[in-house]
Scaffold this active site. Sequence first.
Site, PDB file in Angstrom:
ATOM      1  N   HIS A 189       0.826  -1.208   0.000  1.00 55.08           N
ATOM      2  CA  HIS A 189       0.000   0.000   0.000  1.00 55.08           C
ATOM      3  C   HIS A 189       0.862   1.260   0.000  1.00 55.08           C
ATOM      4  O   HIS A 189       0.356   2.376   0.098  1.00 55.08           O
ATOM      5  CB  HIS A 189      -0.902  -0.042   1.254  1.00 55.08           C
ATOM      6  CG  HIS A 189      -2.020   0.942   1.247  1.00 55.08           C
ATOM      7  ND1 HIS A 189      -2.163   1.935   2.205  1.00 55.08           N
ATOM      8  CD2 HIS A 189      -3.072   1.094   0.406  1.00 55.08           C
ATOM      9  CE1 HIS A 189      -3.248   2.637   1.964  1.00 55.08           C
ATOM     10  NE2 HIS A 189      -3.825   2.164   0.871  1.00 55.08           N
ATOM     11  N   HIS A 367      -8.689  11.685   2.126  1.00 57.22           N
ATOM     12  CA  HIS A 367      -7.848  10.494   2.014  1.00 57.22           C
ATOM     13  C   HIS A 367      -6.498  10.706   2.706  1.00 57.22           C
ATOM     14  O   HIS A 367      -5.633   9.839   2.701  1.00 57.22           O
ATOM     15  CB  HIS A 367      -7.634  10.165   0.531  1.00 57.22           C
ATOM     16  CG  HIS A 367      -7.050   8.814   0.274  1.00 57.22           C
ATOM     17  ND1 HIS A 367      -5.760   8.634  -0.169  1.00 57.22           N
ATOM     18  CD2 HIS A 367      -7.576   7.573   0.390  1.00 57.22           C
ATOM     19  CE1 HIS A 367      -5.509   7.341  -0.320  1.00 57.22           C
ATOM     20  NE2 HIS A 367      -6.595   6.670   0.010  1.00 57.22           N
ATOM     21  N   LYS A 369      -3.566  11.017   5.426  1.00 56.77           N
ATOM     22  CA  LYS A 369      -3.181  10.182   6.566  1.00 56.77           C
ATOM     23  C   LYS A 369      -2.044  10.885   7.302  1.00 56.77           C
ATOM     24  O   LYS A 369      -0.897  10.821   6.866  1.00 56.77           O
ATOM     25  CB  LYS A 369      -2.732   8.803   6.096  1.00 56.77           C
ATOM     26  CG  LYS A 369      -3.690   8.156   5.075  1.00 56.77           C
ATOM     27  CD  LYS A 369      -2.884   7.438   4.007  1.00 56.77           C
ATOM     28  CE  LYS A 369      -3.693   7.073   2.789  1.00 56.77           C
ATOM     29  NZ  LYS A 369      -4.894   6.353   2.984  1.00 56.77           N
ATOM     30  N   ASP A 374       1.996  17.827  19.831  1.00 56.18           N
ATOM     31  CA  ASP A 374       2.758  18.709  20.720  1.00 56.18           C
ATOM     32  C   ASP A 374       3.773  19.613  20.020  1.00 56.18           C
ATOM     33  O   ASP A 374       4.833  19.940  20.601  1.00 56.18           O
ATOM     34  CB  ASP A 374       3.494  17.872  21.785  1.00 56.18           C
ATOM     35  CG  ASP A 374       2.543  17.276  22.810  1.00 56.18           C
ATOM     36  OD1 ASP A 374       1.351  17.639  22.799  1.00 56.18           O
ATOM     37  OD2 ASP A 374       2.997  16.444  23.614  1.00 56.18           O
TER      38      ASP A 374
END
Length: 450
Positions: A189, A367, A369, A374
């Site tokens: 992927h 889509h 990701k 912090d």
Amino acid sequence: MSTLNLILAAFYYVVAALTIIHVVMDNRQPAKTMAWALVIWFVPVAGIILYFFFGVNTRKERLVSQRSLDELSKRTMGHTQPLQAEHIGIYTDGYQFFPALLADIAAARDHIHVNMYIFEDDPLGNLVADALKDKARQGVKVRVIFDDVGCWRVPHQFFEQMREEGIEVVPFLPVRFPSFTSKVNYRNHRKMVVIDGRVGYIGGMNIARRYVKGTKTQSWRDTMIRVTGTAVYSLQRAFLIDWYFVDRTLVNERRYYPQLPSPDLQPSTVTQTVTSGPDSPQPEIMQEFVRIIVGAKHYVYIETPYFLPAEPVLFALKMAAAAGVDVRILVPSESDAWFAEWAGRSYLREMLKAGVSIRLYTAGFLHSKLLVCDDGVCTCGSTNVDFRSFENNFEANAFFYGQQTACRMKQLFLSDEAQSVALAALPQRVHPRFMVRLTESLLRMLAPLM
């Protein structure tokens, strides 16, 4: 019932029982073990077939030898560590990403390495393919890895034309009988490009027109990262390990790790490329996610198209929220995969009850990701927050350590968040009807198998 039918039924249940024993003895997560056991027992015949196609665990297999890994790593280990990004470009749609990629391809002088889950035979895919062919004619070494399942609908002739122009093109784990059952569930992927060992790309975009034009009903929002500097070495190493995996060719010449000039100013970002897959002893990317979430002091922001978290991630997010950390999760309002969307709805409500802010992106299909924490660390890559990415797929993420890049990623998240609605403001999603909740719960049971 005839004697023959009784014998066949008895034989089936013996096979089903032995298959369940195989699942149990694999010692995977209890939730996944129970899900497969239920499917095998209560879905006659099809349950067993599904298990052998999608459930057999290969994590214990050593698909790349340690000696080969050492050989592939020699060149990177000779450079000063840690790896640093001299410049980081962030692209949020195909209109930004593909012109930059095509410009870097045009400037290539030695080699181009492409690793894509999807390389579509459409106008955009052909534009990129033509650019690669042109460079191959000029003597540039071009290697392409495409995922066999991700490109299932792409005509073989599309890739054969690349080969005829001198491009080395190899499918990842081609799905052919009789090895079909052992390979179809484990897909590459990753989305990575390395050019001359000097420029690298990593993120969530494949090579397909929808990453520019969107779908028929939605625009497409995604994130792709361009890096220069010694950070490219780790992307190169990740590609060459994949190349060895698919082609069994050990490529580790010095040319693929060129000596780069020292920057005038000390780069502010340290970069780490982390890969994971079913051949790895541990789910490294999931472990990095958990480590960051557990260590958060102020905030954790996450964008993901699918939210079906493995138990360690689910627990870490709840624990962070309980400790007063500002935890926010942004997912699409409308998914491109209804099964995953409905299976993930109960997880989102569970997060909402735990004090996590859940918002639904409404400006198109999200889509992207990414995770940022912090003002100090962030990550972007191909990994979704779901069981498939954490456990079954071969994935790659870049982790950036430094305030400058983390703050840029934070602003990107906040910009996306401004184009979203709160889940808490949607009563039909927070308090669905009984049949809706039942459907969601049944699909959630299958989430570990997705």
